[in-house]
Write an enzyme that holds these catalytic residues in place. Structure first.
Site, PDB file in Angstrom:
ATOM      1  N   GLU A 166      -0.377   9.489   0.880  1.00 56.66           N
ATOM      2  CA  GLU A 166      -0.910   8.499   1.820  1.00 56.66           C
ATOM      3  C   GLU A 166      -2.436   8.608   1.916  1.00 56.66           C
ATOM      4  O   GLU A 166      -3.135   7.606   1.860  1.00 56.66           O
ATOM      5  CB  GLU A 166      -0.270   8.680   3.204  1.00 56.66           C
ATOM      6  CG  GLU A 166       1.131   8.122   3.297  1.00 56.66           C
ATOM      7  CD  GLU A 166       1.185   6.670   2.860  1.00 56.66           C
ATOM      8  OE1 GLU A 166       0.330   5.870   3.268  1.00 56.66           O
ATOM      9  OE2 GLU A 166       2.070   6.333   2.064  1.00 56.66           O
TER      10      GLU A 166
ATOM     11  N   GLU B  36      -1.875  -0.367  -0.960  1.00 54.11           N
ATOM     12  CA  GLU B  36      -0.623  -0.471  -1.718  1.00 54.11           C
ATOM     13  C   GLU B  36      -0.887  -0.447  -3.229  1.00 54.11           C
ATOM     14  O   GLU B  36      -0.176   0.211  -3.984  1.00 54.11           O
ATOM     15  CB  GLU B  36       0.154  -1.727  -1.314  1.00 54.11           C
ATOM     16  CG  GLU B  36       0.656  -1.706   0.126  1.00 54.11           C
ATOM     17  CD  GLU B  36       1.448  -0.449   0.480  1.00 54.11           C
ATOM     18  OE1 GLU B  36       2.141   0.091  -0.394  1.00 54.11           O
ATOM     19  OE2 GLU B  36       1.342   0.009   1.631  1.00 54.11           O
TER      20      GLU B  36
HETATM   21 ZN   LIG Z   1       1.222   4.133   1.663  1.00 57.99          ZN
END
Ligand SMILES: [Zn+2]
Length: 250
Positions: A184, A123
């Site tokens: 991601e 994160e």
């Molecule tokens: Zn993520």
């Protein structure tokens, strides 16, 4: 019309930054100051709308892990804050400028401190790589493109103000929308590096995502974090590669 096209092309060349660790050139139209201000105001909204956990031990634990990762992020200028929200949904996110939120639901999935550090690293990596601002920048350009087209098609001026309009909308919701697959993978790569630098065991990242993969197969309804963070074989294989690429010494 021609002027607008030149402005648009100019922006493409001027607004470029580089991501940490992965060294990817990214298009950027939002300044770090703007981004910080957005993150701070968004964090206030999150706090207002959520139930903050009263578990002091848990809050301290997440803060300690967060600070350990933040310490190796190279961003002492960030206004780091780590908050646990009492919510059974498995979720976690980091707003621009370093405001990190962990839901108690994700802490039910993590098996140990290294796995919490996996989520924390991932994160925080999104914020370090400015993924929210990059997405908003791309959005702005596509709207600018629409504006150029609108001018070419002689759309009345009152409908041409798509830039301001779109910017207003994306700045509201752009920060917490799911990221693309590319972002991601990048957050995984930077995250694995951060946890390793901070002294955590990166192989626990594999364990965490394998558990997530199992969970997503078992669960009938789609969990929000899993829907934005698919824990499939491709992701796990990529993480294995990132771990293998880590330098031999910290
Ligand atoms: Zn993520």
């Amino acid at each position: 019309m021609r002027f607008r096209v030149i402005v648009l092309i100019g922006l493409l060349f001027v607004g470029c930054t580089t991501t940490p660790v992965t060294n990817r050139t990214q298009f950027m139209m939002i300044s770090p100051d703007q981004e910080m201000a957005l993150g701070a105001s968004e964090a206030q909204k999150v706090v207002k709308a959520s139930k903050i956990s009263t578990d002091k031990v848990l809050q301290e634990r997440i803060k300690r892990i967060g600070q350990r990762i933040a310490a190796v992020s190279g961003r002492s200028d960030f206004a780091w804050e780590f908050t646990v929200i009492d919510d059974a949904t498995p979720n976690a996110f980091c707003l621009p400028g370093g405001k990190v939120f962990f839901y108690t639901g994700i802490l039910k999935i993590t098996e140990n401190e290294d796995q919490i550090a996996t989520v924390m690293g991932h994160e925080i990596a999104h914020a370090l790589a400015r993924h929210g601002a990059e997405r908003m920048s791309m959005q702005t350009v596509s709207n600018l493109g629409a504006q150029v087209l609108a001018a070419a098609l002689n759309v009345p001026p009152e409908y041409q103000n798509l830039y301001a309009q779109a910017y207003g909308v994306t700045s509201q919701v752009g920060l917490i929308l799911p990221y693309s697959r590319k972002f991601e993978h990048e957050a995984d790569q930077i995250g694995v590096y951060l946890m390793w630098r901070a002294g955590y065991n990166p192989s626990q990242a594999l364990k965490f995502w394998e558990n997530m993969g199992r969970l997503s197969k078992d669960s009938k309804k789609t969990l929000p974090f899993l829907s934005t963070h698919p824990a499939d074989d491709e992701r796990i294989q990529e993480i294995r590669n990132y771990i293998a690429q880590l330098p031999s010494q910290r």
